[in-house]
Structures are given as C-alpha cells and as structure tokens.
Design an enzyme around this catalytic site. Sequence first.
Site, PDB file in Angstrom:
ATOM      1  N   ASP A  76       0.858  -1.179   0.000  1.00 30.06           N
ATOM      2  CA  ASP A  76       0.000   0.000   0.000  1.00 30.06           C
ATOM      3  C   ASP A  76       0.899   1.236   0.000  1.00 30.06           C
ATOM      4  O   ASP A  76       1.393   1.650   1.037  1.00 30.06           O
ATOM      5  CB  ASP A  76      -0.920   0.010   1.223  1.00 30.06           C
ATOM      6  N   GLU A 121       2.352   5.063  -0.240  1.00 32.50           N
ATOM      7  CA  GLU A 121       1.993   6.453   0.028  1.00 32.50           C
ATOM      8  C   GLU A 121       2.711   7.294  -1.021  1.00 32.50           C
ATOM      9  O   GLU A 121       3.851   6.987  -1.401  1.00 32.50           O
ATOM     10  CB  GLU A 121       2.403   6.882   1.435  1.00 32.50           C
ATOM     11  N   ALA A 122       2.051   8.339  -1.499  1.00 30.15           N
ATOM     12  CA  ALA A 122       2.601   9.137  -2.591  1.00 30.15           C
ATOM     13  C   ALA A 122       2.416  10.621  -2.308  1.00 30.15           C
ATOM     14  O   ALA A 122       1.578  11.018  -1.488  1.00 30.15           O
ATOM     15  CB  ALA A 122       1.927   8.776  -3.911  1.00 30.15           C
ATOM     16  N   HIS A 168      -3.168   5.936   6.788  1.00 37.95           N
ATOM     17  CA  HIS A 168      -2.328   6.536   5.751  1.00 37.95           C
ATOM     18  C   HIS A 168      -0.839   6.410   6.061  1.00 37.95           C
ATOM     19  O   HIS A 168      -0.017   7.070   5.407  1.00 37.95           O
ATOM     20  CB  HIS A 168      -2.718   7.989   5.479  1.00 37.95           C
ATOM     21  N   ASP A 224      -1.300   0.585   6.982  1.00 34.00           N
ATOM     22  CA  ASP A 224      -2.386   0.221   6.061  1.00 34.00           C
ATOM     23  C   ASP A 224      -2.187  -1.198   5.534  1.00 34.00           C
ATOM     24  O   ASP A 224      -3.134  -1.993   5.488  1.00 34.00           O
ATOM     25  CB  ASP A 224      -2.442   1.198   4.886  1.00 34.00           C
TER      26      ASP A 224
END
Length: 274
Positions: A59, A61-62, A218, A223
């Site tokens: 998962d 994060e960006a 997040h 996550d």
Amino acid sequence: MILSRHISCLGYCSLYIITEKGVKDVLKKRLKNYYKKQKLMQKEPANGDSYYDYICIVDFEATCEEGNPPEFIHEIIEFPVVLLNTHTLEIEDTFQQYVKPEINPKLSEFCVGLTGITQDIVDKADTFPQVLQNVVDWMRQRELGTKYSYCMLTDGSWDMSKFLNIQCRVSRIKHPSFAKKWINIRKSYGNFYKVPRNQTKLMIMLEKLGMSYDGRPHSGLDDSKNIARIAIRMLQDGCQLRVNEKMHAGQLMTVSSSAPLEGAPAPQMPRYRN
C-alpha cells in the site's frame, strides 16, 4: 434493535454487536463458508486450497496536494511490503523504506498531515530505483518466485495501475514484471461476501469483519498490515484469494477467474527505458 451474538463456532471467542444489515449479511456469509470449509477440511489439510505460498501486501503512500489537481504528478514516498504466509495465516515479515521524490521534492503541508511523512524523512531517503532494488533483493532473500509461489495484493487498483505506473515513468524504468498482476482485495471481498462496491473501503471492511483499524491511517506499513488482517480473515472464511487484475500494454485489465492460475515471477530489477 441491537442484536448480540457470540460466534463461538467460528473459534474467534468474540462478542459481535450487529447494528446494521450489512454486518449481518457478512456474518451470515462467514458462517456459511465456515461450515463449508469444515467439510472440505475433512478431505484436505488446513489451508491446503491456498493458491500461493505467500501473498505480498503493498500500500504505497505518494506525494499529494489538497484536492489533487489533475496535472499533479504523484510520486511514491513510502514503499511497504507485508509478507503473509498463507499456510500459517501469519504475517511472517515486513519491509518498509521511504522514497525521495524528484519532480516535486518539497512535500505539501497536506501530504505531511495526511501521511505523517515529514520533509526530513524523504530528504534523507533513497530515490525510487534504489528502493525498488532493495525490495527486489528482500524478496529474493525470501525465495519468492523460486522456492515459494507468491503474488501481490493491494487495496484497490491504484497502487499498481496508477502510482507504480507513474513512478516507473518518472524514474525512466519499465514496470516490474512481478507487479504486473495482483489481487485487488476490494474486488475479492465484494465478490466473496456479496456486498456492493461502496462497502469495500478499508475501514468498512474491517468494521464488518468485527475489527478496528490498528495503527496510523495513511501510514503505508500500517495500512498494509490492516489489509493483511482482512486477507487472513477471508482465507479463514474459505475465500480462495487469486489474481484478479493486471497491467497490459499500460492499461488496467480484469483477470477472469477462469484464467490459468499462475504466481508472480521471481523478482528482477526492471530495465531502464530508452
């Protein structure tokens, strides 16, 4: 009316408080599959129907901005992997590294507040190609794709079809072969428990399975761990998680359940684009 029921036959020793129809429907489906699996287990060893030895939950994060303007280019800033053993139904290992963005190196206040990833963290991090190489090395050390079969799993389509696809273009490398097919757990959950798409968000899936979120929302690693908890519960309930999405010629496509079953290939660092 609040209906309380002790689901002792499932072996979870938990008190479930059912407050809405959606929760009841999921529990009914889980009970039905529990009894079905009990019959199967009389003929097969526990978890003997798993398609893969391991599932790698990712998962990302960006980078992001409030409202996410359409022209904004998202870059991966956290690369987590949770390694789920489908035979023991336990999280066996985890990987996590932060990534230094190149196009938009300064994080927005919105991004920092959402992810908890600070400017100092990404400034000290490696760029994406180096982090991807570290992921490949980590997966190779665990003999994925050689000694053990495995596949990737994500919460939705965007991690592979959007974030990883964009990042590979930014970093001028090809899309990794091991990440071209994956399990979209939202699709698997919706199909298995017979619930509509709007009931397959992470927090809702956890709630309807009688669980609460553990960690910081997040955070990519947290996550991923919570997504793994959902996958474990689905496997316990008799769901046969298998690849259901793929990237082909740069486009997102659905993989039919009747397609030949195959695990992800042994991980390799992709070539650079011309």
